[in-house]
Design a protein around this motif. Structure first.
Motif, PDB file in Angstrom:
ATOM      1  N   VAL B  64       0.452  49.419   1.868  1.00 59.77           N
ATOM      2  CA  VAL B  64       1.504  50.614   2.007  1.00 59.77           C
ATOM      3  C   VAL B  64       1.648  51.337   3.482  1.00 59.77           C
ATOM      4  O   VAL B  64       2.649  51.488   3.746  1.00 59.77           O
ATOM      5  CB  VAL B  64       0.950  51.768   1.008  1.00 59.77           C
ATOM      6  N   GLU B  65       0.261  51.289   3.968  1.00 62.78           N
ATOM      7  CA  GLU B  65       0.519  51.830   5.450  1.00 62.78           C
ATOM      8  C   GLU B  65       1.443  50.968   6.247  1.00 62.78           C
ATOM      9  O   GLU B  65       2.318  51.530   6.989  1.00 62.78           O
ATOM     10  CB  GLU B  65      -0.983  51.667   5.901  1.00 62.78           C
ATOM     11  N   VAL B  68       5.272  51.599   4.891  1.00 64.55           N
ATOM     12  CA  VAL B  68       5.977  52.850   5.391  1.00 64.55           C
ATOM     13  C   VAL B  68       6.570  52.920   6.505  1.00 64.55           C
ATOM     14  O   VAL B  68       7.250  53.594   6.939  1.00 64.55           O
ATOM     15  CB  VAL B  68       5.216  54.104   4.746  1.00 64.55           C
ATOM     16  N   ILE B  87       9.351  58.738   0.612  1.00 61.71           N
ATOM     17  CA  ILE B  87       8.211  58.253   0.404  1.00 61.71           C
ATOM     18  C   ILE B  87       7.225  58.221   1.512  1.00 61.71           C
ATOM     19  O   ILE B  87       6.066  58.365   1.229  1.00 61.71           O
ATOM     20  CB  ILE B  87       8.449  56.794  -0.006  1.00 61.71           C
ATOM     21  N   ARG B  88       7.721  58.222   2.767  1.00 62.64           N
ATOM     22  CA  ARG B  88       6.753  58.098   3.891  1.00 62.64           C
ATOM     23  C   ARG B  88       6.036  59.802   4.128  1.00 62.64           C
ATOM     24  O   ARG B  88       4.996  59.521   4.364  1.00 62.64           O
ATOM     25  CB  ARG B  88       7.803  58.164   5.424  1.00 62.64           C
ATOM     26  N   SER B  90       5.235  61.652   1.385  1.00 63.92           N
ATOM     27  CA  SER B  90       4.438  61.532   0.729  1.00 63.92           C
ATOM     28  C   SER B  90       2.850  60.727   1.003  1.00 63.92           C
ATOM     29  O   SER B  90       1.910  61.170   0.662  1.00 63.92           O
ATOM     30  CB  SER B  90       4.782  61.285  -0.691  1.00 63.92           C
ATOM     31  N   TRP B  91       3.313  59.840   1.837  1.00 67.49           N
ATOM     32  CA  TRP B  91       1.957  58.947   2.222  1.00 67.49           C
ATOM     33  C   TRP B  91       1.456  59.666   3.517  1.00 67.49           C
ATOM     34  O   TRP B  91       0.020  59.577   3.365  1.00 67.49           O
ATOM     35  CB  TRP B  91       2.663  57.565   2.680  1.00 67.49           C
ATOM     36  N   TRP B 261       4.637  57.554  -2.713  1.00 67.02           N
ATOM     37  CA  TRP B 261       4.303  56.474  -2.232  1.00 67.02           C
ATOM     38  C   TRP B 261       3.733  55.428  -3.048  1.00 67.02           C
ATOM     39  O   TRP B 261       3.691  53.942  -2.570  1.00 67.02           O
ATOM     40  CB  TRP B 261       3.155  56.638  -0.972  1.00 67.02           C
ATOM     41  N   LYS B 262       3.664  55.494  -4.345  1.00 62.99           N
ATOM     42  CA  LYS B 262       3.308  54.593  -5.286  1.00 62.99           C
ATOM     43  C   LYS B 262       4.411  53.667  -5.537  1.00 62.99           C
ATOM     44  O   LYS B 262       4.169  52.660  -6.186  1.00 62.99           O
ATOM     45  CB  LYS B 262       2.709  54.994  -6.809  1.00 62.99           C
TER      46      LYS B 262
END
Lengths: 224, 388
Positions: B64-65, B68, B87-88, B90-91, B261-262
């Motif tokens: 994920v890291e 994004v 999404i970014r 939220s991460w 981000w999920k």
């Protein structure tokens, strides 16, 4: 009142397993009384509220009510700037969140004679009560303070008469002479702007589309 | 790891009714099946499942890291461009997650292999966290099972604790819960989460996904016109991002559980990325993007799956370069991945799949499902397990 009920529930907890020497890999205690359902899954969690309120009364924080900037400054001589900023915040919040009425008559019947003003903005013309005070918390905290408008009513039949009430209708205990409260964090959360739902059904179209496909699957859900 | 036949508890259907477990039988087929259970050793659980689950989850977070922070990869993952920021953000804000389920292939020895990550909308939670727990407690009480029998299942305890953390994080004491209409199973799963939230001191309101409204002020509303500020949704991000209300998601200001981000984790594009970053890891199966296999050695047997799919739809098998369809369906327009074929172990004629649960980043238990089919898991049954 709910204290005795809760004690009872805890005593009813089924605790079958003995303590092993080794730490167990499964949940230690599940309160079966609370997991038991009626015969149907209820769509709404009705009736939980009273238990809940009793259960979480411990994370409250202090909050004060001021009726003017001066009132605030007198109480906190070293925080004049914060007093003014908090007042401004509350005013803006009032504009955004206060109860709205179609007519002056409706508004005054809730808040009393001459307690309402006319407002015209993007959403149209309506009447809202004057802010009667503002509630602040953690005013001296450098990071964030809370400030929200409060209202009160001078109408004889109103449940808000001589009491402090928030934009979303939370009525505080005691009358308006009461200025110091201990409140739950959510009481201080910014109130939502008054909503009018314009449309529904903007989520769920994929389900309709994908569900029309085939019938081999027994699973109707979208979990996996 | 053994499959042990066992006498079902007398009157368990009645008990299920009392506890609101309404989907133990679905479409005329048994789903909850306690005519047998699976038995694991403690070291199988701890060394072969629990530890790898924690590690696999961290590897997934590393993906994920990376995704994004890469426009190329966000495109590869078919995330609509106008949602990249959401999404970014939220991460980067560390929006808290609640739970997920890794599906593992495991036969009792050797490393478990990650088949899929159900990070966004996993079900079979109630059966795992509560119902199989109750099955064990009662069978121990009735001396059907040894008093030393345990279960890898701290799901309910951890879910309640996690709800408390989430409530503190967002400073809330109320949350909305949502799933689609007409599915007893999803509604039951969400009701269970509402029960856990209640134990954590959270008040819950329910609204069906299809009933969510949009107010003139830009917030989402429930059927009482109350704003939805914090919401658990058992509804896939990949759908939400593409639907009508998807366009206003950014302005609605909802704290979603699971967080946005999920969308990256629940995407099967995760699998080739994992393999690329951790090639040769004992718990991974080789995986590639289907449009990227010209340069790869894909001799042998592979499974081809869509980025987004449910219920084992749109799956093909590729054997020595020849593709044959195993199941049809409505998915696949976004793209496919291929994953090295690995057979599910067979116990008494059943294909067995392990679901390994995480609450946030902590391994929290397993579920065991059996199917008559080797791949599609269309008619699976849920069996309880013990550790002894």
């Amino acid at each position: 009142m709910s204290t005795s009920k809760q004690t009872e529930v805890v005593e009813n907890t089924l605790s079958i397993s003995e303590s092993n020497q080794q730490p167990r890999k499964r949940s230690a205690n599940i309160d079966l009384t609370r997991m038991r359902k009626a015969f149907n899954v209820k769509p709404l969690a009705i009736g939980v509220a009273s238990v809940f309120i009793a259960a979480c009364s411990d994370n409250r924080q202090d909050a004060q009510v001021y009726t003017s900037i001066e009132d605030c400054k007198q109480d906190l001589p070293n925080a004049a700037a914060q007093c003014e900023a908090a007042y401004q915040t509350a005013l803006e919040e009032a504009e955004r969140t206060s109860p709205r009425y179609r007519s002056e008559y409706d508004c005054e019947s809730e808040f009393g004679p001459n307690q309402c003003r006319s407002v015209t903005n993007d959403s149209g013309s309506f009447f809202m009560p004057f802010m009667a005070g503002y509630m602040v918390s953690q005013l001296l905290s450098p990071s964030r303070y809370y400030s929200q408008p409060l209202y009160t009513s001078y109408a004889y039949n109103s449940p808000y008469r001589s009491r402090w009430v928030t934009a979303d209708g939370h009525v505080f205990g005691g009358d308006i002479r009461n200025r110091n409260f201990r409140v739950k964090p959510d009481t201080l959360k910014p109130k939502p702007t008054v909503n009018k739902t314009m449309s529904r059904g903007g989520f769920g179209s994929s389900v309709r589309a994908k569900s029309s496909w085939g019938s081999s699957s027994r699973k109707g859900g979208w979990g996996g | 790891m053994l499959r042990v036949p066992c006498q079902p508890r007398k009157g368990w259907q009645q008990l299920a009714n009392e506890f609101g477990f309404h989907f133990h039988t679905m479409y005329g087929q048994p789903y909850w099946d306690e005519s047998a259970y699976y038995q694991f050793s403690l070291s199988q659980i701890e060394n072969d499942i629990e530890d790898p689950t924690a590690e696999l989850h961290q590897m997934c977070l590393a993906v994920v890291e990376r995704v994004v922070n890469s426009d190329t990869l966000l495109t590869r993952f078919c995330i609509p461009q106008h949602h990249w920021d959401m999404i970014r953000d939220s991460w980067k804000r560390n929006d808290p997650s609640l739970y997920s389920r890794l599906d593992l292939i495991y036969n009792g020895k050797g490393p478990a292999k990650l088949l899929e990550n159900n990070a966004d909308t996993p079900t079979s939670l109630y059966e795992s966290g509560f119902w199989q727990w109750l099955w064990l407690e009662q069978n121990v009480e009735n001396s059907v099972l040894s008093r030393r029998a345990d279960q890898f299942n701290s799901l309910q305890e951890k879910l309640v604790f996690r709800f408390k953390e989430i409530a503190e994080h967002y400073r809330i004491n109320q949350m909305h819960f949502s799933c689609c209409k007409d599915t007893v199973e999803d509604r039951g799963t969400v009701q269970y989460l509402q029960d856990c939230a209640r134990e954590a001191g959270l008040n819950s309101d329910f609204v069906f996904i299809e009933d969510i409204g949009l107010a003139d002020t830009g917030v989402f509303t429930d059927l009482n016109d109350n704003p939805i500020t914090d919401c658990f949704k058992l509804y896939p991000w990949e759908f939400m991002l593409r639907e009508e209300f998807g366009d206003v998601l950014g302005d609605a200001g909802v704290n979603w559980i699971e967080p946005a981000w999920k969308a990256i984790l629940s995407n099967k594009a995760l699998l080739p990325l994992l393999w690329e970053m951790f090639e040769g890891h004992p718990n991974l199966l080789p995986a590639y993007f289907a449009d990227d296999i010209k340069t790869k050695d894909i001799s042998g047997k592979w499974i081809k799956k869509p980025f987004f799919s449910r219920e084992g739809a749109n799956i093909s098998i590729i054997e020595d370069g020849r593709e044959s369809e195993l199941s049809s369906g409505p998915y696949g327009e976004e793209g496919f991945i291929i994953q090295a074929f690995s057979t599910l172990p067979i116990f008494d004629g059943n294909h067995t799949l392990i679901g390994s649960w995480l609450v946030d980043d902590m391994p929290a238990g397993i579920s065991v499902r059996e199917d008559t089919s080797a791949i599609t898991q269309d008619l699976s049954r849920y069996l309880p397990h013990i550790i002894l």
